[in-house]
Scaffold this active site. Structure first.
Site, mmCIF file in Angstrom:
data_model
loop_
_atom_site.group_PDB
_atom_site.id
_atom_site.type_symbol
_atom_site.label_atom_id
_atom_site.label_comp_id
_atom_site.label_asym_id
_atom_site.label_seq_id
_atom_site.Cartn_x
_atom_site.Cartn_y
_atom_site.Cartn_z
ATOM 1 N N CYS A 17 0.662 -1.171 -0.096
ATOM 2 C CA CYS A 17 0.021 -0.083 -0.036
ATOM 3 C C CYS A 17 0.887 1.144 0.001
ATOM 4 O O CYS A 17 0.243 2.362 -0.433
ATOM 5 C CB CYS A 17 -0.978 0.023 1.302
ATOM 6 S SG CYS A 17 -0.192 -0.075 2.737
ATOM 7 N N HIS A 74 -1.267 1.107 7.377
ATOM 8 C CA HIS A 74 -1.845 1.357 6.058
ATOM 9 C C HIS A 74 -1.751 2.658 5.374
ATOM 10 O O HIS A 74 -1.529 3.542 6.143
ATOM 11 C CB HIS A 74 -3.196 0.568 6.272
ATOM 12 C CG HIS A 74 -3.826 0.583 4.712
ATOM 13 N ND1 HIS A 74 -3.667 -0.206 3.866
ATOM 14 C CD2 HIS A 74 -5.155 1.344 4.290
ATOM 15 C CE1 HIS A 74 -4.305 -0.330 2.666
ATOM 16 N NE2 HIS A 74 -4.969 0.572 2.935
#
Length: 344
Positions: free
Chosen positions: A23, A289
């Site tokens: 990510c 994330h």
């Protein structure tokens, strides 16, 4: 259907598949794709290089380079017949892991480290090609430099003889310290705050030849077309004995004027508009994330790996940070900001 007819056919909204903690890569790639001048010049360069019609007229792009892999990916997205969907950046990830050992594992990576490596590596790829084609000149800049490079004026004033020494430094992005309940303007002013050099840090003055106390400051000499601002949210805390995340509230406006330009700077009133924000979600530097907010034709989109959705601009306020050190406002924080200079 959500988009309606407000977007030109060239506008593409494609997510990127995640290959296990990639990510950090996907979010930065989406921000770069949202940078109109970078995307257009990369696709143009990639097409010309692979057709053998580059500016120098000699040779094709080196097929096994980060620049070629990035060009392949952007050309794949821009060439989609559909408007929405997702693509697999597998070849790009493989190239990245082959070129840099830091990104070979499946552990949490830092998005800013990736951005820094990617831009510098692509610049080196371009310079290598120019040298191979016999078109290299010492000090020659690439089109990537033309988009992202700015210049700093490192000024040191001797407090004995009042002489000021100036040293020029180039940058592709700026890293700024963050404090609680502040703004990007305040962060930039703090970046250029005067620092006293004394005691063991005294300055060796070129004019008077002595070792004296001095004042040092860093100002922006030339502002880039695209300003990339990295908020230093991960800091080593001595009391904890480890790096921790700063959840401080840092307000970033949709329009920005750079406050710390030198007096002689060209176009000192230039305005910059926000077009992308890489967001870190999580409580610490070693896990979490990344997602990306990116603007396209006056609308904001949230890119979360292979998921893409339309969002309201007000949603960006949710990633400013927490007003208290306890961090009760969630763990989503703006980490890298991308501003483009308004022309005219």
């Amino acid at each position: 259907k959500t988009l309606g007819d407000a977007f030109p056919p060239s506008a593409k909204f494609f997510g990127l598949e995640n290959f296990g903690n990639t990510c950090y890569c996907n979010s930065v790639l989406q921000a770069l794709y949202a940078c109109d001048e970078f995307r257009e010049r990369l696709i143009e360069h990639h097409a010309a290089a692979n057709d053998g019609t580059s500016t120098s007229g000699r040779g094709k792009e080196t097929p096994d380079s980060m620049l070629a892999a990035l060009g392949d990916l952007f050309r794949e997205i821009s060439g989609q017949t559909k408007r929405t969907g997702y693509v697999s950046p597998r070849a790009f990830i493989e190239r990245l892991r082959k070129d840099n050992v830091l990104f070979r594992g499946h552990m949490h990576q830092d998005a800013h480290e990736f951005l820094n490596f990617l831009l510098n590596e692509c610049c080196e790829n371009l310079q290598t090609k120019l040298k191979r084609d016999g078109a290299w000149e010492p000090g020659k800049k690439t089109w990537i430099h033309d988009v992202f490079e700015g210049k700093l004026a490192n000024q040191t004033r001797c407090l004995w003889c009042e002489n000021t020494t100036n040293r020029e430094e180039c940058f592709l992005d700026l890293s700024v310290d963050v404090e609680q309940n502040t703004s990007i303007t305040a962060c930039l002013n703090n970046f250029s705050a005067k620092e006293l050099l004394d005691k063991n840090d005294k300055f060796q003055c070129d004019r008077c030849g002595g070792l004296h106390e001095a004042q040092k400051r860093m100002l922006i000499h030339e502002a880039p077309k695209v300003l990339s601002l990295h908020l230093k949210r991960f800091k080593y805390i001595e009391a904890l004995g480890r790096h921790a995340k700063l959840n401080h509230r840092v307000v970033f406006p949709s329009e920005l004027k750079i406050p710390n330009l030198i007096d002689e700077a060209e176009n000192p009133d230039a305005s910059y508009k926000l077009f992308a924000v890489v967001v870190h979600i999580g409580s610490g530097p070693n896990h979490g994330h990344y997602v990306c907010f990116a603007k396209n034709n006056h609308r904001w989109f949230l890119y979360d790996d292979d998921c893409v959705e339309v969002v309201d601009e007000e949603q960006l306020q949710q990633v400013f940070g927490s007003t208290t050190d306890g961090g009760s406002a969630g763990s989503e924080h703006g980490y890298i900001l991308f501003y483009a200079r308004s022309e005219g």
